[in-house]
Design a protein around this motif. Structure first.
Motif, short mmCIF file in Angstrom:
data_model
loop_
_atom_site.label_atom_id
_atom_site.label_comp_id
_atom_site.label_asym_id
_atom_site.label_seq_id
_atom_site.Cartn_x
_atom_site.Cartn_y
_atom_site.Cartn_z
N ILE A 12 0.84 -1.20 0.00
CA ILE A 12 0.00 0.00 0.00
C ILE A 12 0.87 1.25 0.00
O ILE A 12 0.78 2.08 -0.90
CB ILE A 12 -0.94 0.00 1.23
CG1 ILE A 12 -1.87 -1.21 1.19
CG2 ILE A 12 -1.73 1.32 1.30
CD1 ILE A 12 -2.60 -1.47 2.49
N PHE A 13 1.73 1.40 1.02
CA PHE A 13 2.47 2.64 1.22
C PHE A 13 3.78 2.73 0.44
O PHE A 13 4.43 3.76 0.48
CB PHE A 13 2.75 2.85 2.71
CG PHE A 13 1.52 3.21 3.49
CD1 PHE A 13 1.00 4.49 3.44
CD2 PHE A 13 0.88 2.25 4.27
CE1 PHE A 13 -0.15 4.81 4.15
CE2 PHE A 13 -0.26 2.57 4.98
CZ PHE A 13 -0.78 3.85 4.93
N GLN A 62 -6.40 -2.18 -7.76
CA GLN A 62 -6.41 -2.21 -9.22
C GLN A 62 -5.13 -2.79 -9.82
O GLN A 62 -5.17 -3.45 -10.84
CB GLN A 62 -6.67 -0.80 -9.77
CG GLN A 62 -8.06 -0.32 -9.49
CD GLN A 62 -8.24 1.18 -9.73
OE1 GLN A 62 -7.29 1.89 -10.01
NE2 GLN A 62 -9.47 1.66 -9.56
N LYS A 63 -4.00 -2.57 -9.16
CA LYS A 63 -2.72 -3.08 -9.67
C LYS A 63 -2.43 -4.50 -9.18
O LYS A 63 -1.39 -5.05 -9.50
CB LYS A 63 -1.56 -2.16 -9.23
CG LYS A 63 -1.69 -0.74 -9.70
CD LYS A 63 -1.47 -0.61 -11.19
CE LYS A 63 -1.49 0.87 -11.55
NZ LYS A 63 -1.38 1.10 -12.95
N GLY A 64 -3.35 -5.06 -8.39
CA GLY A 64 -3.19 -6.44 -7.94
C GLY A 64 -2.14 -6.63 -6.86
O GLY A 64 -1.59 -7.72 -6.71
N ARG A 65 -1.85 -5.57 -6.09
CA ARG A 65 -0.87 -5.69 -5.01
C ARG A 65 -1.49 -6.16 -3.70
O ARG A 65 -0.80 -6.65 -2.83
CB ARG A 65 -0.14 -4.37 -4.79
CG ARG A 65 0.76 -3.97 -5.94
CD ARG A 65 1.64 -2.78 -5.57
NE ARG A 65 0.91 -1.65 -5.03
CZ ARG A 65 0.43 -0.64 -5.76
NH1 ARG A 65 0.60 -0.62 -7.06
NH2 ARG A 65 -0.23 0.35 -5.18
N ILE A 66 -2.80 -5.92 -3.55
CA ILE A 66 -3.48 -6.37 -2.32
C ILE A 66 -4.72 -7.17 -2.69
O ILE A 66 -5.16 -7.22 -3.80
CB ILE A 66 -3.86 -5.20 -1.39
CG1 ILE A 66 -4.89 -4.26 -2.00
CG2 ILE A 66 -2.63 -4.45 -0.95
CD1 ILE A 66 -5.46 -3.25 -1.03
N ASN A 109 -5.59 2.06 -5.84
CA ASN A 109 -4.49 1.71 -6.75
C ASN A 109 -3.91 0.34 -6.41
O ASN A 109 -3.58 -0.44 -7.31
CB ASN A 109 -3.39 2.77 -6.72
CG ASN A 109 -3.77 4.02 -7.48
OD1 ASN A 109 -4.74 4.04 -8.23
ND2 ASN A 109 -3.01 5.08 -7.27
N ALA A 110 -3.76 0.05 -5.12
CA ALA A 110 -3.23 -1.24 -4.71
C ALA A 110 -4.14 -2.38 -5.16
O ALA A 110 -3.68 -3.43 -5.59
CB ALA A 110 -3.00 -1.28 -3.20
#
Length: 174
Positions: free
Chosen positions: A47-48, A170-174, A167-168
């Motif tokens: 996230i950060f 949508q970008k598949g990071r979370i 964003n996290a």
């Protein structure tokens, strides 16, 4: 479809027991969690660790101004390219902030300053049939300067936190 939801502090969070539960400013945002993270620091950086350029610029400008007033702030490099360590413990800096609590499903970081103290909790929780991440920010001002700062910055904080979480997702990071 909206990916983030404003909510209340989840019942499982340790944040109210280690920081004032009657904070003057409170922002709680939740988003679905579909990616497995082995550790809470991994989730924290998902996230950060991905601020958009415009947000990094605003944070650096704010910090440079605050530093002139003698406030403790993050270094530019902690915002531009936060370093990630292999492991973390309470007291370690994660990104620009000291860690106050670290458990299997929650990490709490923050900073104490003359004008205000703040804490941010990243908590993994069950939400319906799935898993969610909830980011809670609590701020307690110490004086009129702290209150004025929070009034000025609150809309940007809320918008920025929603954007980071969205964003996290949508970008598949979370």
């Amino acid at each position: 479809m909206r990916t983030t939801v404003s909510t209340k502090i989840p019942a499982g969070s340790r944040l109210p027991e280690i920081f004032t539960p009657r904070a003057w400013f409170q922002d709680v945002q939740s988003a679905p969690l579909t990616v497995r993270h082995d550790t809470m620091p991994d989730l924290f950086f998902s996230i950060f660790g991905h601020h958009p350029s415009w947000m990094k610029g605003m944070l650096i400008a704010r910090n440079r101004l605050a530093a002139r007033w003698g406030l403790a702030v993050a270094r530019d490099d902690e915002i531009l390219a936060p370093s990630v360590k292999p492991s973390y413990a309470v007291g370690d800096r994660i990104g620009p902030w000291p860690t106050y609590a670290l458990a299997e499903d929650e990490i709490i970081a923050g900073r104490d300053n003359r004008h205000l103290d703040f804490r941010v909790s990243i908590l993994r929780t069950r939400r319906g049939e799935g898993v969610a991440v909830t980011v809670t920010t609590l701020c307690q001002p110490h004086n009129l300067a702290g209150k004025a700062y929070l009034v000025a910055i609150a809309p940007f904080h809320i918008l920025g936190m929603r954007r980071l979480l969205a964003n996290a997702v949508q970008k598949g990071r979370i």
